[in-house]
Structures are given as structure tokens and as C-alpha cells.
Design an enzyme around this catalytic site. Structure first.
Site, PDB file in Angstrom:
ATOM      1  N   THR A  29     -13.773   6.360  -4.432  1.00  0.00           N
ATOM      2  CA  THR A  29     -12.496   5.944  -5.016  1.00  0.00           C
ATOM      3  C   THR A  29     -12.728   4.591  -5.659  1.00  0.00           C
ATOM      4  O   THR A  29     -13.021   3.607  -4.969  1.00  0.00           O
ATOM      5  CB  THR A  29     -11.400   5.856  -3.945  1.00  0.00           C
ATOM      6  OG1 THR A  29     -11.221   7.145  -3.358  1.00  0.00           O
ATOM      7  CG2 THR A  29     -10.086   5.405  -4.566  1.00  0.00           C
ATOM      8  N   LYS A  82      -6.451   9.965  -7.998  1.00  0.00           N
ATOM      9  CA  LYS A  82      -6.661   9.463  -6.644  1.00  0.00           C
ATOM     10  C   LYS A  82      -5.724   8.293  -6.351  1.00  0.00           C
ATOM     11  O   LYS A  82      -5.256   8.122  -5.217  1.00  0.00           O
ATOM     12  CB  LYS A  82      -8.116   9.037  -6.443  1.00  0.00           C
ATOM     13  CG  LYS A  82      -8.443   8.569  -5.016  1.00  0.00           C
ATOM     14  CD  LYS A  82      -8.197   9.664  -3.981  1.00  0.00           C
ATOM     15  CE  LYS A  82      -8.386   9.160  -2.547  1.00  0.00           C
ATOM     16  NZ  LYS A  82      -9.798   8.896  -2.209  1.00  0.00           N
ATOM     17  N   LYS A 131      -8.695  -1.775  -0.336  1.00  0.00           N
ATOM     18  CA  LYS A 131      -9.349  -1.789  -1.660  1.00  0.00           C
ATOM     19  C   LYS A 131      -8.652  -0.838  -2.617  1.00  0.00           C
ATOM     20  O   LYS A 131      -8.347  -1.193  -3.759  1.00  0.00           O
ATOM     21  CB  LYS A 131     -10.823  -1.429  -1.500  1.00  0.00           C
ATOM     22  CG  LYS A 131     -11.598  -1.241  -2.802  1.00  0.00           C
ATOM     23  CD  LYS A 131     -11.735   0.238  -3.209  1.00  0.00           C
ATOM     24  CE  LYS A 131     -12.534   1.038  -2.216  1.00  0.00           C
ATOM     25  NZ  LYS A 131     -12.722   2.452  -2.670  1.00  0.00           N
TER      26      LYS A 131
END
Length: 294
Positions: free
Chosen positions: A98, A173, A241
Site C-alpha cells: 500500500t 486501496k 502510514k
């Protein structure tokens, strides 16, 4: 495309299981991980250990990467010892980390200059999905590249879709992570309420997990909370993150996502409490500590 050799970069919580599915299908793999010990069982099963991503990529038809942060993606693909240093013409680089949509576009542009194809293909489903081979995989890239690697993706994924051009997989995502972020607040608040009311958490999940409140998070991560299991299927530090990437992209699009911003702050509080290496269900501990009697 006749795929004979595969390189796999990143054998952590999810990458190891995904790599193993390919090996069980009879594919020959070369592997690299920053910590060799995390690839030890793969090596014992026949994977070829390599000292650098570039070494792993040499001669490979398809090169998978699944690492921690965008900086890691850039290093293992574009760095001095990255896979593009040795990737042969016609090879396909599939990044399953990701990461930032803009980085996926940059990688595609650099790879094209060398006659290498790319696909950004982040996954959802956590460690359980990786182990069971039931991951959702959202892809960005050229249709013909997607079709070439689809049989490989099907060894560890079930819901697999090409979402658009380079970067589209990463944007999808972000949609996934935004939804999970606020859902997890509901999960931990619901179970904390049930616990304080003297209810059995598992019994609560049995009922609400099959009704209008049902979600993957309550039925899977909620069970882990109920069992006191905060081991990582997906690290809090990596989720922070991801939320940071989504907030950055939202800012570029000039849109406000206050729910995501709130969830981000709660998870940053988890980091401040030293919980960064717990699974995302570790957010429960933050809410639990907020409700301790003075």
C-alpha cells in the site's frame, strides 16, 4: 506469457504466506527480505535466497514486491540495488505494497523506459486473507499486463479487479483504508461498551456480527479483541502510514475527510503509547485507557 521464474521481495506478515502459495503451485522463486530470518522457512522449502532485490530480479519473468513504506518501495524498485537495475526486458513488476498513487505512476514511467511492465496491486484481507488465499487485490496498469499475471494473483487472492491505469490500484486501496479507519472506531467502542455493561464480547459479536452492523472488522478483528489477541495481522504503524497517504491525497483533491482525520489521530495516540507493532485491533487499548477510573 510463459512464466517460469518469479522474484519475491518482502516476506513479512503477509508476503511470506503469499509467496508460499506460489511455491505450493510449483513456481520457482527467488526471494529477498531485509531480514533473512523471516524468509528462513521459504528457503527451507526451496526458495532461492538473494542478497539484494536486484539479484532476485535477475532473469525473473515476474517480480513481486510487498514492503512497508513508500520509501521502501522506491528503494527496492528504483534504488541502486533495486529490481529495475537487473529486470529483463518484458518482465513485469507487481508492487503489492500500500503506497502512494503518484509513486506507482513514477515507477511505471521509469520501468517503461527499460521495456519493463508494471502493475500496482495493493491487497486487503490481512494475515488471515494471505494465509487462506482469499485476499482482495485492486490493480492499476495496462489490461494486457493484468491478464498476464492474473493466474499468479489467483493463487492467493479471490476478489481481483483491474481498477484503471497506473495508480488506480493505490487509489482504490485508499478507499478501503478510509472505510476501515472509521469502522474500527465503531468496533472498539461497541465492544468496550459491551464489556463495561458486563456482556460477553464473543456473544455480542455472535448477534451483531450477523445483522445490519456486520462487517469484516467486527467478525474478525472483534474476535481477536474478545480473546485478548492484539498480535498484528496488519501493523498499527503501517495503518498510520496508509491513513497519512489518504489524507495527503485528499488534500491534493481539496476534499475534507473529518472521519479519517479523527481515526488518524486516535491511531497516532496508539503510536504515542508504544502500540505501533500491535495489530490494528490494538486501538481498543487506547479507548480502554481513556476510560480507566482516576
Amino acid at each position: 506469457m510463459n512464466i517460469q521464474n518469479i522474484a519475491w521481495i518482502g516476506t513479512g506478515v503477509m508476503g511470506r504466506s503469499m509467496c508460499l502459495h506460489l511455491m505450493n503451485k510449483g513456481y520457482k522463486l527467488s526471494v529477498y527480505n531485509r531480514t533473512r530470518e523471516k524468509a528462513a522457512d521459504l528457503i527451507e522449502k526451496g526458495a532461492q535466497w538473494c542478497d539484494t532485490p536486484a539479484q532476485a530480479a535477475q532473469g525473473a519473468d515476474v517480480i513481486f514486491t510487498i514492503v512497508g513504506y513508500p520509501a521502501d518501495v522506491e528503494a527496492v524498485i528504483l534504488g541502486e540495488e533495486g529490481v529495475l537495475k537487473t529486470a529483463k526486458k518484458g518482465a513485469i513488476v507487481v508492487d503489492m505494497t500500500t503506497s502512494e498513487p503518484s509513486l506507482a505512476v513514477k515507477i511505471a514511467e521509469e520501468a517503461t523506459k527499460q521495456g519493463v511492465n508494471t502493475l500496482d496491486a495493493p491487497v486487503s484481507g490481512g494475515d488471515l486473507g494471505a494465509q487462506k488465499g482469499t485476499l482482495a487485490i485492486m490493480c492499476g496498469g495496462k489490461p494486457e499486463v493484468f491478464e498476464s499475471v492474473l493466474p499468479l494473483l489467483q493463487t492467493f487472492g479471490e476478489n481481483i479487479k483491474l481498477m484503471g491505469a497506473d495508480g488506480a490500484g493505490q487509489h482504490t486501496k485508499m478507499c478501503n483504508q478510509i472505510l476501515i479507519a472509521t469502522t474500527m472506531i465503531g468496533v472498539v467502542e461497541s465492544l468496550l461498551y459491551g464489556h463495561k455493561a458486563g456482556m460477553d464480547m464473543n456473544e455480542v459479536i455472535d448477534v451483531i456480527g450477523s445483522g445490519a452492523a456486520a462487517s469484516w472488522s467486527i467478525n474478525n478483528l472483534g474476535r481477536r479483541i474478545a480473546d485478548g489477541n492484539f498480535d498484528p495481522g496488519f501493523f498499527i504503524k503501517h495503518f498510520v502510514k496508509d491513513m497519512g497517504i489518504a489524507l495527503k491525497e485528499a488534500d491534493l483533491m481539496n476534499i475534507s475527510l473529518p472521519g479519517l482525520a479523527m481515526a488518524h489521530q486516535f491511531y497516532r495516540a496508539a503510536m504515542a503509547q508504544g502500540l505501533e507493532n500491535l495489530g490494528t485491533q490494538g486501538l481498543y487499548k487506547v479507548f480502554e485507557s481513556m476510560n480507566q477510573p482516576n
